[in-house]
Structures are given as structure tokens and as C-alpha cells.
Design a protein around this motif. Sequence first.
Motif, short mmCIF file in Angstrom:
data_model
loop_
_atom_site.label_atom_id
_atom_site.label_comp_id
_atom_site.label_asym_id
_atom_site.label_seq_id
_atom_site.Cartn_x
_atom_site.Cartn_y
_atom_site.Cartn_z
N LEU A 35 0.82 -1.21 0.00
CA LEU A 35 0.00 0.00 0.00
C LEU A 35 0.86 1.27 0.00
CD1 LEU A 35 -2.69 -1.13 2.61
CD2 LEU A 35 -2.85 -1.20 0.12
N SER A 38 2.93 1.52 -3.92
CA SER A 38 2.27 1.30 -5.22
C SER A 38 1.56 2.53 -5.75
CB SER A 38 1.27 0.15 -5.09
OG SER A 38 0.29 0.45 -4.10
N SER A 39 2.20 3.68 -5.70
CA SER A 39 1.59 4.90 -6.24
C SER A 39 1.85 5.06 -7.73
CB SER A 39 2.11 6.12 -5.49
OG SER A 39 3.53 6.20 -5.59
N LEU A 151 -2.05 -2.60 -8.99
CA LEU A 151 -2.42 -1.53 -8.07
C LEU A 151 -1.70 -0.23 -8.43
CD1 LEU A 151 -4.18 -1.09 -5.54
CD2 LEU A 151 -2.19 -1.67 -4.14
N GLY A 152 -0.40 -0.34 -8.76
CA GLY A 152 0.35 0.85 -9.16
C GLY A 152 -0.18 1.47 -10.43
N ARG A 155 -3.55 3.28 -9.64
CA ARG A 155 -3.36 4.52 -8.88
C ARG A 155 -2.68 5.60 -9.73
NH1 ARG A 155 -0.51 3.30 -3.36
NH2 ARG A 155 -1.07 5.47 -3.02
N PRO A 195 -2.06 7.08 0.60
CA PRO A 195 -2.35 5.75 1.18
C PRO A 195 -3.83 5.41 1.31
CG PRO A 195 -0.51 6.74 2.34
CD PRO A 195 -1.01 7.78 1.38
N ALA A 198 -4.91 3.78 -1.75
CA ALA A 198 -4.38 2.42 -1.88
C ALA A 198 -5.29 1.41 -1.19
CB ALA A 198 -2.97 2.36 -1.29
#
Length: 238
Positions: A35, A38-39, A151-152, A155, A195, A198
Motif C-alpha cells: 500500500l 504502489s503509487s 495496483l500501481g 493509482r 495511502p 491504496a
Amino acid sequence: MMATDSRVDFRERSLQGLWKNNPALVQLLGLCPLLGVSSSVVNALGLGLATLVVLVCSNLLVSLFRRTVPDAIRLPVFVMIIASMTTCVELVMQAWAYELYKVLGIFIPLIVTNCIILGRADAFASRNAPLPAILDGVMMGLGFAAVLIILGGLRELIGQGTLFANMDFLFGPTAASWELTVIPDYKMFLFAILPPGAFVFMGLLIAIKNITDARLEKARKASQDTPATGSKRVRVTG
């Protein structure tokens, strides 16, 4: 017969790591780096590759020394092996991907405390031969890295409107042109990058997997309950 058994084991290990027992979506392990980092795709890919290398190498070494390490000191030895592998990966990143190393920061050394790696070392690698241990490490690492990258990507796309930004941090100057501007003149959606975003996207991924599993199970039961159709032969005597 041995070849058939190996193929079955390879298929089962692959399914366990990538889907059935995915460390991120099912076991919910390693959520802190998952979390926190993974931006973007490049951050997720960098941490995913680092975790994969540490996991595979640690599984191999634990499997090789499994018969020589007493039970009383088993876990400390495993942690020392994982820490050594993490240090090697950290030094390589400092030498070859320093910009990405600075971005990932403390999350690279924290691979030592990742429950996925210690869990696989104790639950699988310490009880199996080197080849299955390597296979387990590869599949579990790929499963974790895949969730990180998805996830990255989500986001980065929703938060910044781009994909594959700053890939030169990992692959060098030639990768600077890989960035895709999916939504031109996009105003950043800060929530997706922070966050809390995430947590929301991770929850959506877990929900999608659970729904998919439920539908697959329903379809499997329906196929089993469907009676076999076909003509019946009638015996006639006269």
C-alpha cells in the motif's frame, strides 16, 4: 510417470502463487509495502522485482540447509538468510537504480520483515527440495508483484492520468520515452496517490477476486449437477 507428477506440481504451484493462495489477495501479507509504494507502475515494479529476487534466493538457501539447521535456531537462521539477500538486492539497486532506490526508501530494507518471505521459507522451503522451493518462490513472488503492478497502474492512471512515468529510474535513459499520457491536461486526483486511495483500490481488487472465485465455483457445481444427456438403448427380446 515422474514427468506427469512434475507437470501437475508445477501447475498447482503456479495456481497457488498466482491465484488460489496469492500472498497479497488471499493471505493479505506484505500489505505495508504493497500500500505504501504502489503509487506508480515503476515503484511497484521495482519493489516487486526486489521482493521476487529475495524470495527466490531465500527459498533456495533455506531448502539447501534445511537438514543441517536445528529446530531451536531455525527462525533466526532464516531471518539471517533473508537479511543477507535483502542487503545484496539493496546494494545492487544503489549501484544500478539509485533514483528508484531513493524513491522506495525504507521499503527496500523492510523486505527483511516481509511476512511473505519468512512464511514461505518456514512453511514450504524448509520442508521441500531446492527445485520445488525455487518454483514456489517464483510463483509467490510473481503473484505479489502482479498485484503490486496492477495496483500501481490503477493509482497512477486515476491519480495522474499517465502510465509508465519515470521508467528511466529502473531501465535507464532510454525508458524515459515509455511514458503514456492517457488523459491529456488531467488534473491530479490526489486521493488515488495517497495511502487511503491504496486501501480503496486494494479492497476493490480483493472484491473482484472473491466475486470471480464465487462465479467459477458456481459454474463448476452447475456443470457437475447437469445430468448427462444422450439416447438410451432399449433391449428388445422376442
